[in-house]
Design a protein around this motif. Structure first.
Motif, mmCIF file in Angstrom:
data_model
loop_
_atom_site.group_PDB
_atom_site.id
_atom_site.type_symbol
_atom_site.label_atom_id
_atom_site.label_comp_id
_atom_site.label_asym_id
_atom_site.label_seq_id
_atom_site.Cartn_x
_atom_site.Cartn_y
_atom_site.Cartn_z
ATOM 1 N N LYS A 166 -5.098 9.150 2.445
ATOM 2 C CA LYS A 166 -4.989 10.877 2.985
ATOM 3 C C LYS A 166 -4.048 11.592 3.500
ATOM 4 O O LYS A 166 -3.344 12.265 3.635
ATOM 5 N N VAL A 167 -2.897 11.246 5.103
ATOM 6 C CA VAL A 167 -2.267 11.605 5.849
ATOM 7 C C VAL A 167 -1.111 11.199 4.061
ATOM 8 O O VAL A 167 -0.484 11.838 3.666
ATOM 9 N N VAL A 168 -1.029 9.951 3.682
ATOM 10 C CA VAL A 168 -0.230 9.970 2.731
ATOM 11 C C VAL A 168 0.042 10.801 0.892
ATOM 12 O O VAL A 168 0.553 11.793 1.269
ATOM 13 N N ILE A 169 -0.952 11.357 0.924
ATOM 14 C CA ILE A 169 -1.570 12.142 0.051
ATOM 15 C C ILE A 169 -0.942 13.733 1.049
ATOM 16 O O ILE A 169 -0.367 14.280 -0.613
ATOM 17 N N LYS A 170 -1.394 14.243 1.593
ATOM 18 C CA LYS A 170 -1.051 15.455 2.036
ATOM 19 C C LYS A 170 0.701 15.233 2.127
ATOM 20 O O LYS A 170 0.631 16.370 1.758
ATOM 21 N N LEU A 186 0.758 -1.047 0.003
ATOM 22 C CA LEU A 186 0.043 -0.362 0.044
ATOM 23 C C LEU A 186 0.891 1.177 -0.148
ATOM 24 O O LEU A 186 0.677 1.864 -0.981
ATOM 25 N N ILE A 187 1.652 1.854 1.064
ATOM 26 C CA ILE A 187 2.460 3.067 1.115
ATOM 27 C C ILE A 187 3.277 3.387 0.147
ATOM 28 O O ILE A 187 3.108 3.881 -0.606
ATOM 29 N N PRO A 188 4.510 1.962 -0.216
ATOM 30 C CA PRO A 188 5.307 2.544 -1.446
ATOM 31 C C PRO A 188 4.011 2.736 -2.405
ATOM 32 O O PRO A 188 4.436 3.887 -3.305
ATOM 33 N N LEU A 189 3.918 1.610 -2.705
ATOM 34 C CA LEU A 189 2.672 1.881 -3.578
ATOM 35 C C LEU A 189 2.495 2.970 -4.371
ATOM 36 O O LEU A 189 1.893 3.732 -5.212
ATOM 37 N N PHE A 190 1.600 4.023 -3.427
ATOM 38 C CA PHE A 190 0.723 5.299 -3.015
ATOM 39 C C PHE A 190 1.479 6.388 -3.735
ATOM 40 O O PHE A 190 0.992 7.146 -3.761
ATOM 41 N N ILE A 191 2.539 5.990 -2.742
ATOM 42 C CA ILE A 191 3.213 7.538 -2.991
ATOM 43 C C ILE A 191 4.215 7.531 -3.892
ATOM 44 O O ILE A 191 4.389 8.380 -4.410
ATOM 45 N N ASN A 192 4.236 6.791 -5.320
ATOM 46 C CA ASN A 192 4.974 6.789 -6.311
ATOM 47 C C ASN A 192 4.144 7.142 -7.149
ATOM 48 O O ASN A 192 3.579 7.642 -7.915
ATOM 49 N N ASN A 193 2.349 5.692 -6.566
ATOM 50 C CA ASN A 193 1.477 6.614 -8.172
ATOM 51 C C ASN A 193 1.533 8.005 -7.611
ATOM 52 O O ASN A 193 0.626 9.189 -8.603
ATOM 53 N N ILE A 194 1.084 8.680 -6.624
ATOM 54 C CA ILE A 194 1.091 10.575 -6.125
ATOM 55 C C ILE A 194 1.761 11.279 -7.184
ATOM 56 O O ILE A 194 1.402 11.556 -7.686
ATOM 57 N N ARG A 195 3.078 11.079 -6.990
ATOM 58 C CA ARG A 195 3.781 11.024 -7.353
ATOM 59 C C ARG A 195 4.278 11.195 -9.125
ATOM 60 O O ARG A 195 4.491 12.606 -9.552
ATOM 61 N N TRP A 211 10.645 -2.926 25.504
ATOM 62 C CA TRP A 211 10.828 -2.070 23.855
ATOM 63 C C TRP A 211 9.539 -2.037 23.609
ATOM 64 O O TRP A 211 8.127 -2.255 24.507
ATOM 65 N N GLU A 212 9.273 -0.279 23.189
ATOM 66 C CA GLU A 212 8.903 -0.217 22.512
ATOM 67 C C GLU A 212 9.033 0.566 21.096
ATOM 68 O O GLU A 212 10.149 1.033 21.287
ATOM 69 N N PRO A 213 7.909 1.522 20.575
ATOM 70 C CA PRO A 213 8.012 2.001 19.114
ATOM 71 C C PRO A 213 8.530 3.157 19.694
ATOM 72 O O PRO A 213 8.775 3.581 20.255
ATOM 73 N N SER A 214 9.467 3.220 18.453
ATOM 74 C CA SER A 214 10.803 4.559 18.721
ATOM 75 C C SER A 214 9.665 6.183 18.295
ATOM 76 O O SER A 214 10.189 7.283 18.470
ATOM 77 N N LEU A 215 8.869 6.062 17.421
ATOM 78 C CA LEU A 215 8.565 7.342 16.551
ATOM 79 C C LEU A 215 6.782 7.263 16.438
ATOM 80 O O LEU A 215 5.824 6.407 16.207
ATOM 81 N N GLN A 216 6.808 7.972 16.770
ATOM 82 C CA GLN A 216 5.328 8.485 16.380
ATOM 83 C C GLN A 216 5.048 7.966 15.091
ATOM 84 O O GLN A 216 6.012 8.631 14.126
ATOM 85 N N PHE A 217 3.650 7.689 14.820
ATOM 86 C CA PHE A 217 3.081 7.629 13.028
ATOM 87 C C PHE A 217 3.585 8.423 12.525
ATOM 88 O O PHE A 217 4.228 8.349 10.926
ATOM 89 N N GLU A 218 3.422 10.243 12.880
ATOM 90 C CA GLU A 218 3.216 11.063 11.869
ATOM 91 C C GLU A 218 4.658 11.483 11.543
ATOM 92 O O GLU A 218 5.241 11.320 10.432
ATOM 93 N N GLU A 219 5.563 11.017 12.657
ATOM 94 C CA GLU A 219 7.255 11.343 12.458
ATOM 95 C C GLU A 219 7.527 10.172 11.431
ATOM 96 O O GLU A 219 8.650 10.464 10.334
ATOM 97 N N GLY A 220 7.200 8.752 11.081
ATOM 98 C CA GLY A 220 7.096 7.789 10.700
ATOM 99 C C GLY A 220 7.149 7.676 9.261
ATOM 100 O O GLY A 220 7.629 7.168 8.167
ATOM 101 N N ILE A 221 6.199 8.551 9.279
ATOM 102 C CA ILE A 221 5.177 8.311 8.084
ATOM 103 C C ILE A 221 5.466 9.514 6.961
ATOM 104 O O ILE A 221 6.438 9.822 6.231
ATOM 105 N N GLU A 222 6.571 10.677 7.847
ATOM 106 C CA GLU A 222 7.106 12.117 7.341
ATOM 107 C C GLU A 222 8.374 11.491 6.352
ATOM 108 O O GLU A 222 8.899 11.862 5.288
ATOM 109 N N LYS A 223 9.176 11.098 7.383
ATOM 110 C CA LYS A 223 10.033 10.212 7.430
ATOM 111 C C LYS A 223 10.644 9.096 5.331
ATOM 112 O O LYS A 223 10.886 8.795 4.924
ATOM 113 N N THR A 224 9.192 8.015 5.922
ATOM 114 C CA THR A 224 9.068 7.185 4.930
ATOM 115 C C THR A 224 9.172 7.697 2.969
ATOM 116 O O THR A 224 9.091 7.832 2.233
ATOM 117 N N VAL A 225 8.171 9.138 3.498
ATOM 118 C CA VAL A 225 7.779 9.065 1.905
ATOM 119 C C VAL A 225 8.940 10.309 1.789
ATOM 120 O O VAL A 225 9.147 10.438 0.454
#
Ligand code: NAD
Ligand code: TYD
Length: 380
Positions: A290-294, A226-235, A337-351
């Motif tokens: 919607k977050v990925v598109i924005k 889902l996520i890399p496919l959509f990033i590339n398609n939006i681009r 163990w705990e996740p190190s990133l908030q999702f909003e940061e993780g998505i920003e980093k990924t995009v």
């Protein structure tokens, strides 16, 4: 050079495997990491460009179903640990071609287990100091109800509660004790492999561990997901095929947090135990889209949200699981163990990563990445 440990990572050229290999090669120069990968369409050695010349890294192109080859590698490299990620991993492909999933995920895992059993049992110390760590998925548990479509405050407290978007879409979660109930050929094949791994502990005393993780996202993911496919398609301003109504819920974890959990559990997890890995981070597909598109729009200097009209609702996936939600309290409490990133940061980093690494994406979508092995390794 003598190494303190010799660890086979299977599927190391794939998405999660490449992060695990990178983490281990960098963090443990005293370990030799042997990446065993068949290089299917999902394997891409360019994912490991930055570590390929390290003295503690070896790449072997091999199929885990090749029992003789697995046996040879175990004794050639004096292997004492296996972190098993190699698998066919895409649900849509499993719906079209379930046999390939049974072959790799079930028979391949069995071939690796049997080769490890033969080798470790032939040693004077036997299973002592050995570990067979099998990486599995939350999808083996089946699907949860979506009883609160608008989302509710989740009934748990974790550090992830600082996530801006922090909600649950039902009261139930997958626990380590949840009964297996897979629905797709992919999850059925993973469930079967999990059973074989546990059977090798219960029958032969092999020191095994199984972990079940939620959906991962981050750099180097094959752009069929889902996520890399959509990033590339939006681009490229191509349509974004949303299955059904986009109401399905997935629980997302940044891939490096999964790799850190794997490191911790490989070293400190209890033999024969199971740990669920997840970030308490549930999202409806349409909301994440919607977050990925924005984010893509903003980072490309477009008007934020101008590409919303690329959303295209298409026929739903057959047997589409409604909701996955992992309870990872055990891992958090027992191993810290705990996740190190908030999702909003993780998505920003990924995009940002996908936009900055368009050459990687073009190489994958053109198929050129499959020539990497020939140019780098064939004549070594
Ligand atoms: P991926 O498809 O990106 O990579 C799989 C890798 O395995 C590829 O490098 C491929 O070449 C290799 N491979 C496939 N068949 C092989 C064979 N017969 N012999 C040797 N190598 C082979 O997968 P991924 O997303 O990185 O997932 C890795 C593991 O983690 C899988 O076992 C998957 O079930 C599990 N998992 C994935 C997720 C996720 O969100 N991606 C979540 C939980 C668990
Ligand atoms: P995916 O990334 O394939 O992971 P999984 O099926 O293992 O959860 O899909 C994530 C979610 O996104 C899943 O509910 C299916 C949905 N999806 C789409 O709506 N459109 C797509 O093109 C893809 C690939 C997935």
């Amino acid at each position: 050079m003598d190494f303190k440990r010799n660890i086979i990572v299977t599927g190391g050229a794939g998405f999660i495997g490449s992060h695990v290999v990178r983490l281990f090669v960098n963090k443990y120069p005293e370990y030799r990491i042997i990446n065993v990968d068949k290089l299917t369409y999902a394997g891409n050695l360019a994912n490991l460009k930055d570590v390929e010349d390290r003295p503690n890294y070896v790449f072997v192109k091999a199929d885990i179903c090749d029992f003789d080859k697995m046996a040879e590698l175990l004794s050639q490299y004096h292997v004492d640990g296996i972190i098993h990620l190699a698998a066919e991993s895409h649900v849509d492909r499993s719906i079209k071609d379930p046999f390939t999933f049974a072959r790799t995920n079930v028979l391949g895992t069995l071939s690796l287990l049997q080769a490890a059993k033969n080798y470790w049992e032939s040693l004077p110390e036997g299973y002592e100091g050995k570990r067979f760590y099998h990486i599995s998925t939350d999808e083996v548990y089946g699907a949860l109800e979506l009883t609160h479509p608008e989302g509710i405050e989740p009934p748990y407290t974790t550090t992830a509660s600082s996530n801006q978007h922090h909600m649950a879409y039902g009261e139930e979660f997958f626990h380590e004790t949840t009964k297996y109930n897979p629905h797709s050929p992919y999850s059925a094949s993973k469930a079967s492999s999990d059973h074989f791994v546990r059977a090798f502990h219960d029958t032969y005393g092999m020191p095994t561990i199984v972990t079940n993780c939620s959906n991962n996202y981050g750099p180097y993911q094959f752009p069929e997901k889902l996520i890399p496919l959509f990033i590339n398609n939006i681009r490229h301003r191509k349509p974004l095929p949303v299955y059904g109504k986009g109401e399905n819920v997935r629980d997302w974890l940044y891939v490096e947090d999964h790799a850190r959990a794997i490191d911790l559990i490989f070293h400190q997890g209890k033999v024969a135990d199971t740990y669920n890995i997840g970030g308490f981070n549930e999202w409806k597909n349409i909301d994440i889209i919607k977050v990925v598109i924005k984010t893509v729009d903003r980072l490309l200097g477009r008007q934020e949200g101008e590409d919303m009209d690329l959303i295209t609702y298409v026929t739903d996936r057959k047997g589409h699981d409604l909701r996955y939600a992992i309870d990872s309290t055990k891992l958090q409490k027992e191993l810290g163990w705990e996740p190190s990133l908030q999702f909003e940061e993780g998505i920003e980093k990924t995009v940002r990563w996908y936009l900055d690494n368009q050459a990687w994406m073009d190489n994958v979508t053109s198929g050129d990445y499959q020539k990497y092995y020939d140019s780098m390794y064939k004549n070594r």
